[in-house]
Design an enzyme around this catalytic site. Structure first.
Site, PDB file in Angstrom:
ATOM      1  N   ASN A  31      17.448  74.759 -25.917  1.00 17.70           N
ATOM      2  CA  ASN A  31      16.651  75.782 -25.250  1.00 17.70           C
ATOM      3  C   ASN A  31      17.431  77.080 -25.131  1.00 17.70           C
ATOM      4  O   ASN A  31      17.863  77.603 -26.166  1.00 17.70           O
ATOM      5  CB  ASN A  31      15.936  75.295 -23.979  1.00 17.70           C
ATOM      6  CG  ASN A  31      16.761  74.734 -22.847  1.00 17.70           C
ATOM      7  OD1 ASN A  31      17.455  73.760 -23.009  1.00 17.70           O
ATOM      8  ND2 ASN A  31      16.674  75.329 -21.678  1.00 17.70           N
ATOM      9  N   ASP A  32      17.596  77.656 -23.961  1.00 17.20           N
ATOM     10  CA  ASP A  32      18.031  79.058 -23.830  1.00 17.20           C
ATOM     11  C   ASP A  32      19.309  79.435 -24.596  1.00 17.20           C
ATOM     12  O   ASP A  32      20.272  78.667 -24.614  1.00 17.20           O
ATOM     13  CB  ASP A  32      18.369  79.383 -22.366  1.00 17.20           C
ATOM     14  CG  ASP A  32      17.358  78.893 -21.381  1.00 17.20           C
ATOM     15  OD1 ASP A  32      16.312  78.377 -21.789  1.00 17.20           O
ATOM     16  OD2 ASP A  32      17.620  79.021 -20.178  1.00 17.20           O
ATOM     17  N   SER A  92      22.075  77.423 -17.772  1.00 18.65           N
ATOM     18  CA  SER A  92      22.290  78.691 -18.473  1.00 18.65           C
ATOM     19  C   SER A  92      23.276  79.623 -17.785  1.00 18.65           C
ATOM     20  O   SER A  92      23.480  79.548 -16.566  1.00 18.65           O
ATOM     21  CB  SER A  92      20.955  79.408 -18.638  1.00 18.65           C
ATOM     22  OG  SER A  92      20.232  78.742 -19.627  1.00 18.65           O
ATOM     23  N   ARG A 159      19.664  80.298 -10.141  1.00 15.65           N
ATOM     24  CA  ARG A 159      20.459  79.946 -11.338  1.00 15.65           C
ATOM     25  C   ARG A 159      20.578  81.095 -12.341  1.00 15.65           C
ATOM     26  O   ARG A 159      20.002  82.140 -12.170  1.00 15.65           O
ATOM     27  CB  ARG A 159      19.868  78.710 -12.025  1.00 15.65           C
ATOM     28  CG  ARG A 159      18.397  78.793 -12.349  1.00 15.65           C
ATOM     29  CD  ARG A 159      17.922  77.468 -12.988  1.00 15.65           C
ATOM     30  NE  ARG A 159      16.480  77.438 -13.097  1.00 15.65           N
ATOM     31  CZ  ARG A 159      15.678  76.897 -12.198  1.00 15.65           C
ATOM     32  NH1 ARG A 159      16.167  76.317 -11.121  1.00 15.65           N
ATOM     33  NH2 ARG A 159      14.360  76.925 -12.362  1.00 15.65           N
TER      34      ARG A 159
END
Ligand code: FRU
Length: 470
Positions: A31-32, A92, A159
């Site tokens: 993902n990110d 992240s 976050r």
């Protein structure tokens, strides 16, 4: 016996939807983008990664490097969830170079007993600081903001630290969800990267701006201050915020006295296709502001099933896009470095109907016209792009090869330029020189190579087959 990740890697190797020139996981889930940075000529892309399952799980930071931003090497995993403060995920974060060292900040996710994703509590999100001399080795890993120190008015959802520097201070912004169910961005300040002081909200949202803001990023491009983030829970309409979660930006000004972002624009979406989330930017050694994003979405709608999961992998990165501030807005264009993948070139001038003249699967397609009033473009298996000046509607519509996704529309006053990047299972559509963008994954059968343009206005078409970057 093969480890699970090796099995998944072998499965993905056989997949006809493997991407030729986009970054994807060797096995499992991606993902990110995280911590993107260029150091001594080498680009480092870290990313949320779960090598053992195509459906995700506790995330690691995967790592790829490149010297040209086009051809990448897979490096060993950079960070794994192996400490008490990050045991359920190395979430992240970002990177900043100070002197000879690279400093990384990420969210260490811990799920406590009784944790449930949709309640406000039961998780710890610690801010962790990592020091590396070169982007590969890790010398130091410390908790700099433990979860218990976050302000009380926030839920447990805080976050995605992003770092920047201004005058004598380092700043960190984090995305959060207030107990009032609004999104906000927290600001911390430090002089030594280890001791951080909470300075208040960099910005907080209104009721209609979502309940949670993920992955904040702030920067100045072409003299304009920008705040980018990924809000969750924004209610969409026919032309805006059509995905479960969205990503976009505000224009404004840093107010260094108040230490806040002074908003001077509406929230603009960065990409209005089906797959784009959690963008993160960095400045490379040529001074370009470059943005990567996750070519996917969290909590995808139930009607979409991603067929690559059966081949042991899921999701990818968008192409790296350079950001510009032009005509009062951000524009995105794929970094020019990708032109080196151009192979066979075909050009048709003043074309109104390309029936039978063009075909391709992995390519770059540029269509230039002047004030095009009506356009219809059939691509690959059953994807259709259309524009009608009378309704000012630009539409991206999938058939069965969209695997459950159907249609996205945006409002467009004028159409002069389309620039499309097609890979085995993706399309990125840049409208009017990157003024608006639509990105989507798509799953055509092999050999489905239709490119059929019909338009009322004569257009110049350039088509380049693109080589694989593997
Ligand atoms: C965004 C996100 C981040 C989080 C990460 C976990 O997609 O939810 O907020 O840090 O993914 O993988």
């Amino acid at each position: 016996m093969l480890a699970n990740e090796d099995l998944l890697a072998l499965m993905s190797y056989d997949d006809k939807w493997q991407l030729a020139y986009h970054q994807m996981p060797v096995s499992g889930w991606m993902n990110d983008p995280n911590g993107s940075i260029q150091v001594d000529g080498t680009y480092h892309l870290y990313y949320q990664y779960q090598p053992n399952s195509a459906n995700g799980g506790a995330t690691h930071w995967g790592h790829k490097t490149s010297t040209d931003l086009v051809h990448f090497c897979d490096e060993p995993i950079f960070l794994s969830p192996d400490q008490a403060f990050d045991r359920d995920g190395v979430y992240s974060g970002s990177a900043i170079q100070v002197g000879d060292d690279i400093h990384y900040f990420y969210t260490g996710n811990v799920k406590e007993a009784g944790f449930h994703d949709y309640t406000f509590s039961g998780r710890q999100q610690n801010v962790i600081h990592v020091v590396s001399p070169d982007g590969y080795q890790i010398n130091q890993r410390e908790v700099v903001i433990p979860h218990k120190d976050f302000p009380d008015e926030f839920t447990d959802h805080i976050r995605d630290p992003k770092l920047f520097q201004h005058e004598d201070y380092f700043y960190m912004i984090l995305g959060g969800r207030l107990r009032t169910n609004k999104g906000a961005i927290l600001l911390y300040r430090s002089t030594n990267l280890s001791d951080w002081t909470y300075r208040g909200y960099f910005l907080s949202g209104d009721d209609d701006q979502g309940y949670m803001w993920e992955c904040p990023d702030t920067f100045t491009v072409d003299g304009q201050d920008v705040l980018m983030f990924s809000p969750q829970g924004v209610i969409g309409d026919r032309y805006h915020f059509q995905n479960t979660h969205n990503a976009g930006y505000l224009l404004g000004q840093f107010d260094w006295e108040k230490e806040q972002f002074d908003v001077q624009s509406p929230f603009y979406e960065l990409d209005q296709g089906f797959d784009f989330y959690a963008p993160q930017s960095f400045v490379d050694e040529q001074g370009r502001r470059i943005m990567w994003a996750w070519f996917g979405l969290p909590d995808i709608s139930p009607e979409y099933s991603n067929p690559t999961v059966a081949y042991g992998w899921q999701h990818a990165m968008t192409l790296p896009r350079q950001l510009f501030y032009e005509e009062g807005q951000l524009k995105q264009r794929v970094v020019s470095d990708y032109q080196k993948l151009r192979a066979h070139h075909q050009q048709i001038l003043a074309c109104k109907d390309s029936q039978g003249k063009l075909a391709g699967q992995v390519y770059e397609l540029e269509i230039k016209g002047e004030n095009i009033r009506d356009l219809s473009l059939d691509l690959r298996q059953d994807t259709k792009i259309s524009y009608h000046a009378d309704s000012q509607e630009f539409v991206l519509a999938h058939g069965p090869s969209g695997c459950g996704r159907r249609k996205r529309c945006l409002k467009l006053k004028q159409l002069d330029h389309l620039h499309i990047y097609s890979d085995w299972s993706s399309l990125e559509i840049f409208i009017n020189d990157g003024q608006q963008v639509m990105s989507t994954r798509v799953y055509p059968d092999k050999g489905q190579d239709t490119i059929h343009l019909q338009t009322d206005s004569p257009c110049d078409i350039d088509l380049w087959d693109l080589k694989s970057s593997k």
